[in-house]
Design an enzyme around this catalytic site. Structure first.
Site, PDB file in Angstrom:
ATOM      1  CB  SER A 270      -0.888   0.002   1.254  1.00 31.72           C
ATOM      2  OG  SER A 270      -1.377   1.311   1.484  1.00 31.72           O
ATOM      3  CG  HIS A 295      -4.062  -1.875  -1.032  1.00 32.84           C
ATOM      4  ND1 HIS A 295      -5.195  -2.614  -1.261  1.00 32.84           N
ATOM      5  CD2 HIS A 295      -4.358  -1.023  -0.019  1.00 32.84           C
ATOM      6  CE1 HIS A 295      -6.138  -2.243  -0.402  1.00 32.84           C
ATOM      7  NE2 HIS A 295      -5.656  -1.274   0.351  1.00 32.84           N
ATOM      8  CG  ASP A 297      -5.048   2.180   1.224  1.00 32.67           C
ATOM      9  OD1 ASP A 297      -6.065   1.466   1.238  1.00 32.67           O
ATOM     10  OD2 ASP A 297      -3.933   1.780   1.620  1.00 32.67           O
ATOM     11  CG  MET A 299      -7.558   7.011   2.616  1.00 30.55           C
ATOM     12  SD  MET A 299      -6.774   6.579   4.166  1.00 30.55           S
ATOM     13  CE  MET A 299      -5.237   7.432   4.012  1.00 30.55           C
ATOM     14  CG  HIS A 328      -9.344   0.013   0.386  1.00 33.18           C
ATOM     15  ND1 HIS A 328      -8.639  -0.208   1.561  1.00 33.18           N
ATOM     16  CD2 HIS A 328     -10.649   0.059   0.751  1.00 33.18           C
ATOM     17  CE1 HIS A 328      -9.481  -0.298   2.567  1.00 33.18           C
ATOM     18  NE2 HIS A 328     -10.703  -0.119   2.111  1.00 33.18           N
ATOM     19  CG  MET A 330     -10.891   3.316   2.903  1.00 33.22           C
ATOM     20  SD  MET A 330      -9.284   3.229   3.721  1.00 33.22           S
ATOM     21  CE  MET A 330      -8.203   3.391   2.339  1.00 33.22           C
ATOM     22  CG  MET A 402     -11.128  -2.507   6.613  1.00 34.26           C
ATOM     23  SD  MET A 402      -9.765  -2.141   5.488  1.00 34.26           S
ATOM     24  CE  MET A 402      -8.626  -1.228   6.520  1.00 34.26           C
ATOM     25  CG  ASP A 440      -6.173  -2.804   3.937  1.00 31.50           C
ATOM     26  OD1 ASP A 440      -5.107  -2.436   4.456  1.00 31.50           O
ATOM     27  OD2 ASP A 440      -6.827  -2.097   3.140  1.00 31.50           O
TER      28      ASP A 440
HETATM   29  C1  DX5 Z   1      -6.001   1.701   6.099  1.00 32.71           C
HETATM   30  C2  DX5 Z   1      -5.644   1.337   4.674  1.00 32.71           C
HETATM   31  C3  DX5 Z   1      -4.538   0.346   4.554  1.00 32.71           C
HETATM   32  C4  DX5 Z   1      -3.357   0.509   5.432  1.00 32.71           C
HETATM   33  C5  DX5 Z   1      -2.226  -0.448   5.188  1.00 32.71           C
HETATM   34  O1  DX5 Z   1      -6.489   2.966   6.122  1.00 32.71           O
HETATM   35  O2  DX5 Z   1      -6.764   0.813   4.040  1.00 32.71           O
HETATM   36  O3  DX5 Z   1      -4.378  -0.190   3.304  1.00 32.71           O
HETATM   37  O4  DX5 Z   1      -2.937   1.793   5.462  1.00 32.71           O
HETATM   38  O5  DX5 Z   1      -1.107  -0.037   5.893  1.00 32.71           O
HETATM   39  P1  DX5 Z   1      -0.474  -0.887   7.082  1.00 32.71           P
HETATM   40  O6  DX5 Z   1      -0.063  -2.197   6.485  1.00 32.71           O
HETATM   41  O7  DX5 Z   1       0.687  -0.059   7.504  1.00 32.71           O
HETATM   42  O8  DX5 Z   1      -1.513  -1.050   8.141  1.00 32.71           O
HETATM   43 ZN    ZN Z   2      -6.503  -0.373   2.041  1.00 31.03          ZN
END
Ligand code: DX5
Ligand code: ZN
Length: 528
Positions: A270, A295, A297, A299, A328, A330, A402, A440
């Protein structure tokens, strides 16, 4: 899995070549070719000629999965009177009960299929038909002079409707191709015969798809895709070992081998973790270190407290890498944004159950499937698994469970997530879910094995990959832990089934480097 079941039941057959060509045949039948299992001789079909016909068990498995026959018929492999002979027999309507629907070419004698393909391709071209012809050839098979006669003929006739795929696993019946009859420089050889040549990793679906669409644009030349593959890929003690060209595993190993085929672990770094931004470099380094997915993320500062990056960044990253993008979301109201992420070039797009209701999910799901993108659904640690998901399991490829509350990389793994994962996996299994479970949050060398045991097969790793500077070593370490997790599980299964020492014996070379971690030093000693 079907190939292994068939071969083990028959007590003979060719596992090695079936596995090296699994992704190639899968992409052809499930992504590329026009064909109708209900009407195998349909005039508009594309043709697949399996010239390296000893890969029959894998070929039958693909055809059965596509719906040409019932999968249970695989168990008749190599039996007297069966339609599934050791080498495939061409389908004919007159011999309906004795030939296998979907098979275009009777093989077994190597070197001939490419010539047959030229006949089909030439006839279609002369008739002004659009059908395309795909031919799988082997690298041991390339010792045959007829292959090179065919190579000359196909370019003479400018057969741009013909694509040969070379399963370049570098092993033939009795040994390594480069020792028996060197084929390299194989690219130059085909290019000298005036073929359009493309080279791919034959186990990377995205590369095969890309190559197949690129060769469609070539005019006045046949194309060959050199697919670099591993003979016996998927079963570690068969991989790259000439002994497994044409040998069946003992029948009693079947449950363990089937488990191994379902135990592959994908590592998905990620890129939000570690030093801020520098995403391009992070993607490049992870790809070089052998990551399976990236991956991403997303946000939005509303669904989660922080903001990361958006579709424009993914669009940019798409240009520098062909590795599959696992996105992903979020974000609040994903339904309003999913189009942007489809356009950006994602391969998997996951939305949160907390961010959409069932009808929105169904709408998103339709958009993704239409665009050829794998749909995913994610669930937070505190959320009850919504029962409406069950209805849609057939259309969900990835389920992210999660193990931290989303928003930041580098958080501590929530131990309760394990029970939750195991419980969800149980529900999914009883409802016949075929997709991936993705873990995750807080996944590292210590938690990986626990989530694997709970059912996860995709491991997102932020901090564990980017939290310290040596990304290559970090990924290697995770891969090592993944191996330990898999071997531990298989060993347990072997022990339960009363064949511990037998299993350790067949697996010896793979297990020696892990002996300490698996506590099998004494077992290994006893075998010697
Ligand atoms: C959480 C994210 C993740 C996460 C992974 O907000 O969806 O993908 O940051 O990072 P680690 O492996 O450091 O928890
Ligand atoms: Zn994620």
């Amino acid at each position: 899995m079907l190939a292994i079941q068939g071969i083990a039941e028959a007590g003979s057959g060719h596992p090695g070549a079936s596995f090296s060509a699994a992704e190639i045949m899968g992409v052809l039948y499930f992504h590329k070719m026009k064909h109708k299992p209900s009407d195998p001789l349909w005039e508009g079909r594309d043709y697949f000629v399996n010239s390296k016909a000893h890969s029959a068990p894998g070929f039958y498995a693909v055809l059965a999965t596509a719906g040409y026959i019932e999968t249970k018929e695989i168990k008749t492999l190599r039996k007297l009177g069966s339609r599934l002979q050791g080498h495939p027999v061409r389908y004919s309507e007159r011999q309906k009960n004795h030939s296998f629907p979907g098979i275009e070419y009777s093989g077994g004698s190597e070197g001939i299929g490419l010539s047959v393909s030229i006949g089909i391709a030439l006839a279609k071209k002369r008739d002004g038909q659009k059908n395309r012809v795909y031919t799988l050839i082997g690298d041991g098979e390339s010792n045959e002079g007829q292959i090179w006669e065919a190579a000359m003929a196909a370019s003479k006739f400018k057969l741009d409707n013909l694509v040969a795929i070379l399963d370049r696993n570098k092993i033939q019946q009795d040994g390594f191709t480069e020792e028996i009859m060197p084929l390299d420089p194989v690219r130059d050889k085909w290019a000298a015969f005036n073929w359009n040549v493309v080279e791919v990793n034959g186990h990377k679906i995205e590369q095969i798809i890309d190559a197949l669409s690129r060769v469609e644009k070539v005019e006045d030349k046949p194309s060959i895709i050199i697919a670099n593959t591993t003979k016996g890929k998927g079963i570690k003690h068969m991989a790259n070992n000439p002994q497994w060209h044409g040998k069946a595993p003992p029948k009693k190993h079947t449950p363990i081998l089937l488990e191994e085929l379902q135990s592959e672990i994908l590592i998905a770094p990620s890129i939000i973790a570690g030093e801020p931004e520098n995403y391009e470099e992070k993607v490049r380094r992870a790809e070089r270190a052998g990551a399976d997915l990236i991956h991403l993320d997303i946000m939005d500062g509303k669904f989660v407290p922080t903001t990361s990056f958006f579709a424009d960044t993914i669009k940019h990253l798409r240009k520098i890498s062909s590795i599959p993008f696992d996105t992903h979301l979020m974000i609040e109201k994903p339904i309003n944004h999913v189009e942007e992420y489809i356009d950006a070039g994602c391969d998997i797009i996951t939305v949160h159950v907390e961010a959409c209701n069932e009808s929105e999910f169904v709408e998103i799901n339709k958009m993704l499937l239409k665009a050829g993108i794998s749909p995913g659904i994610a669930i937070n640690p505190g959320t009850q698994f919504p029962s409406w998901i069950i209805e849609h399991l057939n259309n969900i490829d990835v389920m992210i469970i999660m193990s931290v509350n989303p928003g930041f990389a580098g958080q501590k793994f929530i131990p309760d997530a394990l029970d939750k994962m195991a419980e969800i996996v149980k529900t999914l299994k009883s409802n016949n879910y075929k997709g991936f479970i993705e873990a995750d949050g807080g996944i590292d060398a210590t938690t990986l094995q626990q989530v694997f045991d709970a059912g996860a097969r995709i491991m997102v790793a932020g901090n564990a990959v980017y939290g310290s500077p040596d990304i290559n070593s970090n990924i290697i370490q995770l891969r090592h832990k993944a191996n330990v997790a898999i071997e531990t599980k298989l060993l347990e299964l072997a022990t339960i089934n009363d064949m511990r020492s037998d299993w350790i014996k067949s697996r010896k070379n793979m297990l020696i480097p892990l002996a300490k971690e698996l506590s099998i030093e004494e077992d290994l000693h006893a075998i010697k």
